[in-house]
Every structure is written in C-alpha cells, then in structure tokens.
Design an enzyme around this catalytic site. Structure first.
Site, PDB file in Angstrom:
ATOM      1  N   TYR A 111       6.819   5.096  -0.393  1.00 42.00           N
ATOM      2  CA  TYR A 111       5.880   6.070   0.187  1.00 42.00           C
ATOM      3  C   TYR A 111       5.871   5.849   1.709  1.00 42.00           C
ATOM      4  O   TYR A 111       5.700   4.700   2.166  1.00 42.00           O
ATOM      5  CB  TYR A 111       4.496   5.842  -0.432  1.00 42.00           C
ATOM      6  CG  TYR A 111       3.413   6.697   0.178  1.00 42.00           C
ATOM      7  CD1 TYR A 111       3.525   8.078   0.191  1.00 42.00           C
ATOM      8  CD2 TYR A 111       2.277   6.123   0.737  1.00 42.00           C
ATOM      9  CE1 TYR A 111       2.535   8.868   0.762  1.00 42.00           C
ATOM     10  CE2 TYR A 111       1.274   6.904   1.294  1.00 42.00           C
ATOM     11  CZ  TYR A 111       1.422   8.282   1.298  1.00 42.00           C
ATOM     12  OH  TYR A 111       0.445   9.055   1.867  1.00 42.00           O
ATOM     13  N   ASP A 183       4.657  -1.606  -6.267  1.00 48.36           N
ATOM     14  CA  ASP A 183       3.817  -0.402  -6.253  1.00 48.36           C
ATOM     15  C   ASP A 183       4.250   0.433  -7.455  1.00 48.36           C
ATOM     16  O   ASP A 183       5.344   0.987  -7.483  1.00 48.36           O
ATOM     17  CB  ASP A 183       4.014   0.364  -4.937  1.00 48.36           C
ATOM     18  CG  ASP A 183       3.120   1.598  -4.841  1.00 48.36           C
ATOM     19  OD1 ASP A 183       2.700   2.112  -5.898  1.00 48.36           O
ATOM     20  OD2 ASP A 183       2.853   2.064  -3.719  1.00 48.36           O
ATOM     21  N   LYS A 208      -3.958   8.723  -7.898  1.00 49.34           N
ATOM     22  CA  LYS A 208      -2.944   9.473  -8.638  1.00 49.34           C
ATOM     23  C   LYS A 208      -3.234   9.435 -10.145  1.00 49.34           C
ATOM     24  O   LYS A 208      -4.304   9.826 -10.550  1.00 49.34           O
ATOM     25  CB  LYS A 208      -1.560   8.936  -8.274  1.00 49.34           C
ATOM     26  CG  LYS A 208      -1.344   8.760  -6.750  1.00 49.34           C
ATOM     27  CD  LYS A 208      -1.470  10.063  -6.018  1.00 49.34           C
ATOM     28  CE  LYS A 208      -1.174  10.055  -4.550  1.00 49.34           C
ATOM     29  NZ  LYS A 208      -1.867   9.145  -3.683  1.00 49.34           N
TER      30      LYS A 208
HETATM   31  N1  LCS Z   1       1.745   4.291  -2.933  1.00 50.32           N
HETATM   32  C1  LCS Z   1       2.324   5.414  -3.402  1.00 50.32           C
HETATM   33  C2  LCS Z   1       3.536   5.305  -4.281  1.00 50.32           C
HETATM   34  C3  LCS Z   1       1.791   6.662  -3.061  1.00 50.32           C
HETATM   35  O1  LCS Z   1       2.385   7.753  -3.549  1.00 50.32           O
HETATM   36  C4  LCS Z   1       0.657   6.720  -2.223  1.00 50.32           C
HETATM   37  C5  LCS Z   1       0.074   8.012  -1.796  1.00 50.32           C
HETATM   38  C6  LCS Z   1       0.084   5.521  -1.751  1.00 50.32           C
HETATM   39  C7  LCS Z   1       0.656   4.321  -2.134  1.00 50.32           C
HETATM   40  C8  LCS Z   1      -1.128   5.510  -0.874  1.00 50.32           C
HETATM   41  O2  LCS Z   1      -2.250   5.850  -1.619  1.00 50.32           O
HETATM   42  P1  LCS Z   1      -3.594   6.524  -1.035  1.00 50.32           P
HETATM   43  O3  LCS Z   1      -4.034   5.693   0.123  1.00 50.32           O
HETATM   44  O4  LCS Z   1      -3.233   7.905  -0.606  1.00 50.32           O
HETATM   45  O5  LCS Z   1      -4.526   6.457  -2.192  1.00 50.32           O
HETATM   46  N2  LCS Z   1       0.916   9.100  -1.992  1.00 50.32           N
HETATM   47  C9  LCS Z   1       0.679  10.330  -1.582  1.00 50.32           C
HETATM   48  C10 LCS Z   1       1.579  11.376  -1.761  1.00 50.32           C
HETATM   49  O6  LCS Z   1       2.708  11.281  -2.237  1.00 50.32           O
HETATM   50  N3  LCS Z   1       1.058  12.498  -1.333  1.00 50.32           N
HETATM   51  O7  LCS Z   1      -0.197  12.279  -0.777  1.00 50.32           O
HETATM   52  C11 LCS Z   1      -0.511  10.872  -0.903  1.00 50.32           C
END
Ligand code: LCS
Length: 394
Positions: A111, A183, A208
């Site tokens: 990400y 992750d 998610k």
């Molecule tokens: N790790 C992964 C694999 C993610 O897809 C995301 C967010 C995060 C960590 C970070 O999480 P958050 O702080 O947003 O809860 N992924 C996003 C995406 O693909 N689109 O918007 C957020």
C-alpha cells in the site's frame, strides 16, 4: 463462563465478549476517558503493572479489550493492540521494532503510504530499506544485510494481488535474525493466518474486510508472543494512536459477519473476474481465483479462498479505464475496499499516486489499471453495471 470456541465463525460471534453484570449480550461502549481507583495504593499497583484493571483509555478500555481478544483468537496470536487507523498500526510496528541504523526488506507493491512512510520519513531517522518482489526468495535472500531487523510483507499486495510464500519467508527472515511482519488486510483472518505460518506480527487496516461496512477507520496488530505484544502496546500508548471505544464497538459488531460477507463477496468476485476475462475490451485480469494468476497455486495453498479484490486493465488504457470508472452507476468511485458495497478506483491517480512513477510502473501499477473491490450485492447487478459502462451505447 468461558465459552468453548473452536470454529472460526463461532469465534467471530463470541470471542472477546465477557459476562456483563447487566446481561448485555454485546460488550457495551465504555465511553469514558478514565477509570477511578478505589485507593492510591490500587492506582499505584495498576501503574506498576502489578494489578489488573484499567487506568486511562489511551492505555486500555474494556470495549477495546473485547475487540483485541476477538482478533487475537481469530489470528491465533498471544495478544493484540488496536490502533486509530491501519496506518497507525503500520507506524506502530515500524516504531516498536526498528532503531536508527536498522534495515528493512519489504514488498515493493505494498500500500503506497506504507512505503512512503518508510522511504521518506523513517529514512530521516537512519532506517534503511530495500523494496523488492518478496515473492522471489532469491531476491530476498540477496538483500539481507547485518542490519536487517524486519521483513515486512504485504500479501496479497495492494493492488496487484501479488502473493508471498509466508512459511518460506518466515524461515528465511528467522535464519537472518529478523522478524517477519505481515500486512494481511487484503485476506483478513478468515482467508489467511500468517502467525500460524511463522510470522511474528500480523497487522490489518480494520477499515477494510474486518469492519466491512465502510463506516470506520481503524487498525490492529497481533503478535505471536507476549513480549512482542508488550513492545507494540508500549509504542501505541506513548505515540497516542489508540482506537476509540466507539470505533472498537462498531468494528466488533462488523466482524461478526466477516465469514458470511467474504463468502458472498468472493463468490461474486469469481463470477465477475471470469466475465471480465471473457470481454473483448479487457486486456488482462488479476484475481486470485483465476488460473491465469501467476501465483494461483501458492494462493490456493496459503489462503482458504481468493478474496474479493480484482484488478484489470482495458485495451483502451487510461481513457477507457476512466470512461468505465465514470460510467458505473452501482459501484461507487471511491478508494478503500473490503466493505459490503462495491467500490472502483484508479490506483495510479489515487491510492498509489504518492509512489514515484518509475517505482509504480515497475510494480505493475500502470496508468490504465482499474481496481475493483467486490461487495455483497447481486453479481448479476454488478455485471450489468460493468457491461453498461463498457458499452455506453448498449
Ligand atoms: N494496509 C493496506 C494493505 C491498505 O490497503 C491500507 C489502506 C492500509 C494499510 C492503511 O489503512 P488505513 O489507515 O486507511 O485504515 N488502503 C486503502 C486503499 O487501498 N484505499 O484507501 C485506503
């Protein structure tokens, strides 16, 4: 009364909930910032860690404990630490496990912000990093230095659904004295449990699949031994990136249906991916349930299902992709993923826009790439939505 929970879905519904004196069948929202002590002596014992009990919500709160115990049971870990977002879970892992002068090996197609945080910010504090294709163990082996302390893997990766062999990379990391941090957001504990394959820490953006209803941002870390849980919790507490009790309540409500939601979403995704592959407008499709995925067999071995994320590229490239994203009516044009509602987005200009172009292209995130997070709507409606957007005159 401790309930005996062996099945995954039974854990989803019951794990973490304690007997409430009122008989409440769900853990209430303990909407309080602080907890009163019976005496100065009790307060001192709690601060010294010599007596159980709550002190202050940044340090711990019963609504958070319930969620943390639930995810600990699902991931088969020693304990969990809930955080304010997925990114604060990533930050907590980096901060707790790295010192100046240390080196990290990580999946190139993580990400975007997980990589930006390391390369642009942890580098300022003297942490070195090598981003590479972690599915190629020869590359990983060659990248170890004496300073390598963690191998940080995202599998399946966002958005290319690249899969890393967790059991093999755990062995490799440990043989070099490094920890494996995974992750696992794209899989959720329903489809993959990295700690059982040798990982030391697993983390999620609970925003998610775990919460699943597009109404909360949050994160969680689970470690395989208590000493690691203690280090992660200490870092979360001093950096103040705790989850709020209301967030924790919603996530613990959402998680109860994780297996039901994901079963339905991945059935939909399988149909949609096959349909996309059959369309003349589509150049290629990446979905873990398609035999055409280069790591189809590894995914089938390591995960119990293909998940609900699809990537594809149209033959018309960027323009055709943009027309499709502007043309869909049922799927929302939005970032994020893993919710009950279907979302479509453009990684190059959205989620991965912070990654330098050359790096982005090297990991397969082309300008025309479309990412599609499949929800639990009727598959026929989703296919019709895509069809009318692909054939605007049709
Ligand atoms: N790790 C992964 C694999 C993610 O897809 C995301 C967010 C995060 C960590 C970070 O999480 P958050 O702080 O947003 O809860 N992924 C996003 C995406 O693909 N689109 O918007 C957020």
């Amino acid at each position: 009364m401790t309930k005996k929970l062996s099945g995954f879905t039974s854990k989803l519904v019951h794990a973490g909930h304690r007997h409430e004196p009122s008989g409440s069948v769900v853990t209430p929202i303990y909407q309080t910032s602080t907890f009163a002590f019976d005496s100065t002596q009790q307060g001192a014992l709690r601060f010294a860690g010599k007596s159980e009990g709550y002190i202050y919500t940044r340090i711990g709160n019963p609504t958070l404990t319930a969620l943390e115990e639930c995810v600990t049971a699902l991931e088969e870990g020693a304990g969990a630490v809930a955080t304010s977002s997925g990114m604060s879970a990533v930050t907590t892992a980096y901060m707790a496990l790295l010192n100046s002068g240390d080196h990290v090996i990580s999946t190139a197609s993580v990400y975007g912000p997980s990589r930006t945080l390391m390369e642009r910010h942890f580098s300022r504090f003297g942490v070195g990093s090598t981003y590479l294709d972690t599915s190629d163990l020869t590359q990983v082996e060659a990248a170890f230095t004496k300073a390598t302390r963690i191998v940080y893997v995202e599998t399946p990766s966002n958005p290319m659904m690249q899969v890393t062999d967790l059991a093999a990379i755990a062995k490799l990391a440990h043989s070099h004295g490094a920890l494996l941090v995974v992750d696992s957001t794209f899989a959720s504990p329903y489809l993959q449990r990295p700690l059982t394959l040798g990982a030391d820490v697993v983390l999620h953006s609970v925003t998610k699949f775990i919460n699943g209803h597009a109404d909360v941002v949050g994160g969680i870390l689970v470690a395989h031994d208590l000493e690691l849980v203690r280090r992660l919790r200490q870092m979360m507490v001093v950096t103040g990136c705790n989850m709020d009790p209301h967030q924790a309540f919603l996530v613990h409500r959402g998680i109860k249906t994780l297996s039901l939601r994901l079963e339905r979403a991945q059935q939909n995704a399988t149909r949609i991916a096959r349909w996309l592959e059959s369309r003349p407008e589509v150049a290629w499709v990446r979905f873990l349930g398609l035999e055409s995925h280069p790591q189809y067999l590894l995914a089938a071995k390591q995960m119990s299902g293909p998940g609900a994320m699809i990537c594809f590229e149209l033959k018309g490239g960027l323009k055709a992709g943009a027309d499709l994203m502007n043309g869909v009516k049922l799927a929302a044009l939005a970032v994020s993923l893993g919710g009950v509602e279907t979302l479509i987005q453009h990684p190059a200009s959205m989620t991965h826009s912070g990654v330098p172009e050359a790096e982005r292209l090297a990991t397969g995130i082309t300008d025309g790439l479309v990412r599609y997070s499949v929800g639990i709507e009727e598959a026929d409606d989703l296919i019709e939505d895509l069809r009318q957007a692909l054939e605007p005159q049709g």
